[in-house]
Design a protein around this motif. Structure first.
Motif, PDB file in Angstrom:
ATOM      1  N   UNK A   1       0.835  -1.199   0.000  1.00 19.82           N
ATOM      2  CA  UNK A   1       0.000   0.000   0.000  1.00 19.82           C
ATOM      3  C   UNK A   1       0.875   1.255   0.000  1.00 19.82           C
ATOM      4  N   UNK A   2       0.322   2.322  -0.540  1.00 21.29           N
ATOM      5  CA  UNK A   2       0.959   3.619  -0.344  1.00 21.29           C
ATOM      6  C   UNK A   2       0.754   4.043   1.104  1.00 21.29           C
TER       7      UNK A   2
ATOM      8  N   UNK B   1       9.554   3.111  -1.645  1.00 23.37           N
ATOM      9  CA  UNK B   1       8.660   3.315  -2.785  1.00 23.37           C
ATOM     10  C   UNK B   1       7.206   3.505  -2.379  1.00 23.37           C
ATOM     11  N   UNK B   2       6.903   3.256  -1.103  1.00 17.72           N
ATOM     12  CA  UNK B   2       5.512   3.359  -0.654  1.00 17.72           C
ATOM     13  C   UNK B   2       5.201   4.710  -0.015  1.00 17.72           C
TER      14      UNK B   2
END
Lengths: 403, 403
Positions: A197-198, A226-227
């Motif tokens: 998930x972001x 990256x999140x």
């Protein structure tokens, strides 16, 4: 007459501003309204920022780069490098306030109907950004009893569906003032990793942490580069809400390039505000020391004062400059309006933000209000007294509305 | 790594800015790049606006009202009242540039998947606003041969579907410079009435009309008050693109109250920019007379120059400060990049915006470029000469790429 859009109809009114007409009428009657409803600090903007504006030497006020002035992004990178080593100007996009940064983040990360999980109560405008970008908010209840600490991670996990694409926190929190502990953030990180998930953090109150507690940025968590998307702003940090300068910070290159395209479509963030913001980076440390000292004293006056009122409960916030208090009334929307329409003490009254607007469903938080301690200690003392007398009077005339 | 959104992926790169890396490399090689790609005028910002900024006397740069400062809205109402008698400050919401006004208008009027009809070529960022709000653009082809006049109204009518909710024009046009005649606008009005569509006009170039032609605002059409939404900006009018101040003007109260909610969610437009914009209303008429005279001379130099080049055709624009020209090459994207990468004349080259980005499909407008005549007459003369020689050289080395 053509119909407006469904999202336009659904768009909630700002709980912070919807009582404004009643405040205006009170003022017309000659009543002084003490504004605890809105986070507009009375703290002075740093002199270096004001002077930079007064000293502009330009014959054309031009667009800046869509990503923001490179000189400002490079100077800002030094600030973030202290929070999270390795951040460069290429990880930073300058936005029109934190609001635009969050709108861009939602647009870049979510398809319409995707879900974002947010602990509630949460900053009311998250609903607005979600509505206008077609994103569904899935709230997780946090509890006033434990000061709005992170809800059990199982509650998050239970709420994750195929549609879940991200989790958003505000740290320290608006409206709660809660400051998340590192171990809470690490739990969120592990969850975000597990479900890919972001993880968004609104960290615009980062500088305002009290009682020796330290702020932990999402940018400072390992293994989740990256999140993570951090939303920031100079509005509160330098008490210059009106310059409308914020930033989006991430290590995810795909997000950065997508948000840059969104940035290009609106051409550039405000040029004058960027000048003030770049200059503000030279604000002396003593400014923040004084401001934090001032906020701590204000917080203590407000929170101790509130807790001294019969039936009122207000946990001590660890950061930001808001507190959520539970009042002994059934419907704070009604009570807050009544305070503006029907009450005054020595020509003064208090404007508060009913907390219902900070929940996803308007039936929640009816007994709670948000108060911003952004005014002088004298005004806050007066406000507590007015609230104390207001509650007494409200009980006299509306006993049925009391809890 | 979580996936970015589909709308984020689809979001087009700005045709105006996508060649920037090639321009930067040319500059690194020591080549002077004449920027005809971007509408950043070199015209001076009115002195009254600059002085108002330098004279700010505030200790806190606060949020303004979400709708904009009332003093500014009231002053601005006098300007619009001359265009359309009866407009008051209550018909005006101040936005962060014309860009935000259009984003707000789309969000308030359209549900995702709704369709907006736009004559093409059109301002490239309309695609961006449509993508980020989930709206589908239905283009209607306008023709370089007749200077991009309004396409036959039957073409509009044929394109109307159940999903159609509005028509958007830019008047005078970016990128075409076309100034719509009153009878063209009345045809659009009748169509909008017939099908109960919103009718949007981007009128940010309203001041820039040439050869004695008069601008007709949508606000000035009878019998269509609830359908009309006008988007405006101070960026070009006062050559202060960087202040990021625009406006949305309408007589439709439901639209105004919906856009106000959107405005509240982003708190306020820039405060410093509003100060400059309010002051700019006192710009003397002589400023505009001089500026318009200058633009007419520039336009004539550019357009006459272009039409003097073999195989080039450029209609004479009636307003704004752009022209679209047809070049004798197959692919202007390639040619514009080649001009930056592989060509120079006496240490100079020209940067243009390939017109393909101003069409809804990237296969359209391949032979066309947009040029902004926002630079000095000397630079424009040099630019025409560079383009003439560039086309010759391109023909020598890429004969197969010529038409």
């Amino acid at each position: 007459m053509p119909k407006i859009s469904i999202r336009g109809l659904h768009m909630p009114e700002s709980p912070i501003r919807k009582l404004v007409p009643f405040a205006e009428k009170a003022k017309e009657r000659g009543v002084e309204v003490i504004h605890l409803n809105i986070g507009q600090p009375d703290i002075k903007t740093p002199e270096v920022a004001i002077q930079a504006i007064k000293a502009i030497n330009m014959s054309v006020i031009e667009y800046s780069h869509s990503a923001g002035n490179e000189s400002y992004r490079k100077a800002l990178a030094k600030y973030y490098d202290k929070i999270s080593p390795g951040i460069t100007h290429e990880n930073i996009l300058i936005t029109t306030g934190g609001s635009e940064a969050l709108s861009f983040a939602f647009t870049a990360c979510f398809n319409p109907m995707d879900e974002v999980i947010i602990p509630e109560p949460f900053y009311a405008n998250y609903n607005g950004f979600a509505d206008s970008t077609g994103v569904s908010v899935v709230p997780i209840h946090s509890d006033i009893e434990n000061g709005f600490a992170l809800p059990p991670i199982e509650d998050f996990e239970k709420s994750i569906s195929q549609k879940t694409k991200g989790i958003l926190i505000c740290n320290p929190g608006n409206p709660t003032g809660y400051l998340y502990k590192r171990e809470e953030l690490e739990k969120l990180r592990d969850l975000a990793k597990k479900y890919d998930l972001f993880l968004f953090a609104d960290e615009v109150y980062r500088e305002f942490c009290y009682d020796g507690k330290e702020h932990v940025s999402l940018l400072n968590l390992d293994g989740i580069d990256d999140n993570v998307i951090v939303v920031d702003s100079v509005s509160k940090r330098y008490s210059m809400c009106g310059v409308r300068i914020g930033a989006l910070i991430s290590r995810n290159k795909e997000i950065l390039s997508t948000v840059l395209k969104l940035s290009q479509s609106r051409l550039s963030p405000p040029s004058l505000g960027q000048i003030a913001s770049e200059a503000a980076l030279n604000t002396p440390d003593s400014y923040f020391e004084e401001v934090i000292q001032e906020y701590v004293e204000r917080r203590n006056i407000l929170v101790e004062g509130l807790n001294s009122i019969d039936g009122v409960f207000c946990p001590l916030p660890g950061g930001a400059f808001y507190a959520v208090a539970q009042l002994p009334v059934k419907d704070c929307d009604d009570f807050c309006r009544w305070m503006l329409e029907d009450f005054e003490l020595n020509g003064q009254t208090v404007m508060m933000a009913p907390a219902s607007g900070f929940y996803s469903a308007p039936t929640m938080g009816k007994q709670e209000v948000r108060l911003a301690y952004v005014l002088s200690k004298e005004k806050l003392k007066a406000a507590v007294n007015i609230l104390r007398e207001g509650l007494k009077k409200y009980q006299e005339v509306h006993a049925e509305a009391m809890v």
